[in-house]
Write a protein that holds these residues in place. Sequence first.
Motif, PDB file in Angstrom:
ATOM      1  N   ARG A  95     -14.429   6.610  -5.016  1.00  0.00           N
ATOM      2  CA  ARG A  95     -13.219   6.263  -4.148  1.00  0.00           C
ATOM      3  C   ARG A  95     -12.113   4.652  -4.107  1.00  0.00           C
ATOM      4  O   ARG A  95     -11.354   4.213  -4.954  1.00  0.00           O
ATOM      5  CB  ARG A  95     -13.570   6.627  -2.729  1.00  0.00           C
ATOM      6  N   LYS A  97     -13.623   3.122  -6.699  1.00  0.00           N
ATOM      7  CA  LYS A  97     -12.904   2.965  -8.444  1.00  0.00           C
ATOM      8  C   LYS A  97     -12.085   3.461  -8.212  1.00  0.00           C
ATOM      9  O   LYS A  97     -11.491   2.431  -9.522  1.00  0.00           O
ATOM     10  CB  LYS A  97     -14.628   4.171  -9.457  1.00  0.00           C
ATOM     11  N   ARG A  98     -12.024   4.366  -7.672  1.00  0.00           N
ATOM     12  CA  ARG A  98      -9.928   4.793  -7.750  1.00  0.00           C
ATOM     13  C   ARG A  98      -9.165   4.009  -7.048  1.00  0.00           C
ATOM     14  O   ARG A  98      -8.072   4.087  -8.333  1.00  0.00           O
ATOM     15  CB  ARG A  98     -10.213   6.200  -7.451  1.00  0.00           C
ATOM     16  N   SER A 253     -16.178   3.707 -14.824  1.00  0.00           N
ATOM     17  CA  SER A 253     -15.427   5.366 -14.552  1.00  0.00           C
ATOM     18  C   SER A 253     -15.753   5.234 -13.479  1.00  0.00           C
ATOM     19  O   SER A 253     -16.820   5.022 -12.664  1.00  0.00           O
ATOM     20  CB  SER A 253     -16.216   6.623 -15.572  1.00  0.00           C
ATOM     21  N   GLU A 254     -15.625   6.296 -12.319  1.00  0.00           N
ATOM     22  CA  GLU A 254     -16.120   7.259 -10.765  1.00  0.00           C
ATOM     23  C   GLU A 254     -17.183   7.254 -11.201  1.00  0.00           C
ATOM     24  O   GLU A 254     -18.087   7.832 -10.054  1.00  0.00           O
ATOM     25  CB  GLU A 254     -14.625   7.785 -10.443  1.00  0.00           C
ATOM     26  N   LYS A 483      -0.241   0.504  -7.230  1.00  0.00           N
ATOM     27  CA  LYS A 483      -1.405   2.241  -7.813  1.00  0.00           C
ATOM     28  C   LYS A 483      -0.398   2.134  -9.714  1.00  0.00           C
ATOM     29  O   LYS A 483      -1.587   2.712 -10.378  1.00  0.00           O
ATOM     30  CB  LYS A 483      -1.752   3.357  -6.779  1.00  0.00           C
ATOM     31  N   ARG A 487      -2.282   1.897 -13.132  1.00  0.00           N
ATOM     32  CA  ARG A 487      -2.148   2.539 -13.583  1.00  0.00           C
ATOM     33  C   ARG A 487      -1.512   2.558 -14.637  1.00  0.00           C
ATOM     34  O   ARG A 487      -1.758   2.152 -16.285  1.00  0.00           O
ATOM     35  CB  ARG A 487      -2.051   4.087 -13.264  1.00  0.00           C
TER      36      ARG A 487
END
Length: 573
Positions: A95, A97-98, A253-254, A483, A487
């Motif tokens: 979460r 990382k996201r 990465s997650e 967010k 991206r």
Amino acid sequence: MNNTIDTVVILVFSAFVMGIGMLFARTGRNLKSFFAGGEAVPWFIGGLSLFMSFFSAGTFVAWGSIAYKHGWVAITIQWTMCIGALITALYLAPRWKRTGALTAAEFIRERLGLAVQKTYIFIFTLVSVFIKGSVLYPVAKLVSASLDLPLVPCTIGLGLFMIAYTAVGGLWAVMVTDILQFVVLSAAVFILLPLSFDKVGGWEGFSKAVPDDFFNLLNGEYTIGFVAAFVIYHICYIGGNWTMVQRYTSVNSEKSAKKVAFLFAGLYLISPVIWMFPPMIYKAINPSLTGLDTENAYLMICKLVLPPGLLGLMLTGMYFSTSASANTALNVVSAVFTNDIYKGMVNPKASDKQLIRVARGSSWFFGLGMIGIALLVPAAGGIVEVVLSISAISGGPLLAPPLWALFSRRLNSTVTLWVTGIGLSVNLFFKILAPLLLDFKLSRGMETIVGVGLPLLLLLAYELWARSKDIIAKEYLTYLETKEQKRIDALEVNAEEAIEIKRQNRFGLQVIAGALLFTAVMLFILSVLTTSGTVITAVVATIVLFSTLIPYMASRKVAAIEVSPIQENHPHE
């Protein structure tokens, strides 16, 4: 003469670590590379660094004292960290990382607003500098007492050394030295353990000489309630402490973020058993320690069984473990100040060169503050109790709301500030006012339960109420927009930046391999010079030597980038 050999060992390793920091002096191009390794740090490096960040001299002083007095329960308590890391790996690390945030403070600003971020930054910085400054004192005392050096110059010298390589090299310098510190400490303990068993007459001599309840999972004041409270606390701490979060956001990465936490969990399943046996064995050798003297159990068993040179190696591991914890906090505090205060509030248009200059300057500023606090520790008295209390008071109110915000669409800035304020006020009341006014004091277990449990209950109550009203926080809607823009920005890959990140990470892995090779050579030299433990030292040295292949092979997997000689020599121009 004995002290001379130990001092030389400490100085040689310290000089080598400083050299590593200098090697990374030119690798930090911008905040992402300086504080997050370009968000491409190998997961096993991040996991080992996270593990070492959890260590300090308190591991040997506090937990060593509990192991000496009560036995196996010291291991049980540390296994709560393993449980906390498993929960973090499954639900929290991916979460973080996201979110796409560089720091936890950045996520707090984007998700909960500027007012919450300012409040949290102030409290977090104060708590971090105070706690990490305080843990610098016991290791300085440890080194000064063992080598007959003056305490104040020792504290200042160790503190300046800690700051220097953090300020110069950034996250990669911290992580590379974390790995070296992990290897040195592990080597020292693996040498100490068989020598300790040999001194006490093996397992049979050890088990017969200790109390009958010494191997109970729970013992003394450390009840099931205390352990349960520690599980909850460590879920919040490992999952939400800003120094830990940086390790989850600096990988690619997650899935890698999960691996970081899983590796931490695995290490904390095994390592407490290895770390805690020496002071437990000393109980069989000398059961007469009482009061604060029990905190010296680890050092006493080291002095008893380790010959000159190997004692210096153990002291190096103890100091490095403390500096790993302190310099990680220093790196994060500096990151928060640079990214979220200077860039976010003071100078949003600052260039990369300006930001790196501020990052290094703030590392020195906060680091000198830590040294100042460490020097005041003797006058403060009972600092270990104070530090533990600060963690209990501030941990839940500061860590629980941001973790909740990772999952909740309903939590807003007003509720966050109220939960934090109520939590801090109640914890301070029970810690300071209740003993004075009501002659009532919470046990350590209840202190932790209240400290973490109250904020969670308040958050749950609001979440249920907001759900019944179908309320979505406006901060959450703003966060979604931010967010999405992140991206889109992330899709604009800078080719030169990608090359530099790969070069930096490949270089970091090569330096780790070199550091392990250096450690193996040092251990082989000590195996020749030492008066006992020759075979086990040589065996450990051989294992370390072969382990150099791991980072070396990993560096070979990083794509080699062909650059011109001009680019290679002047990457920033």
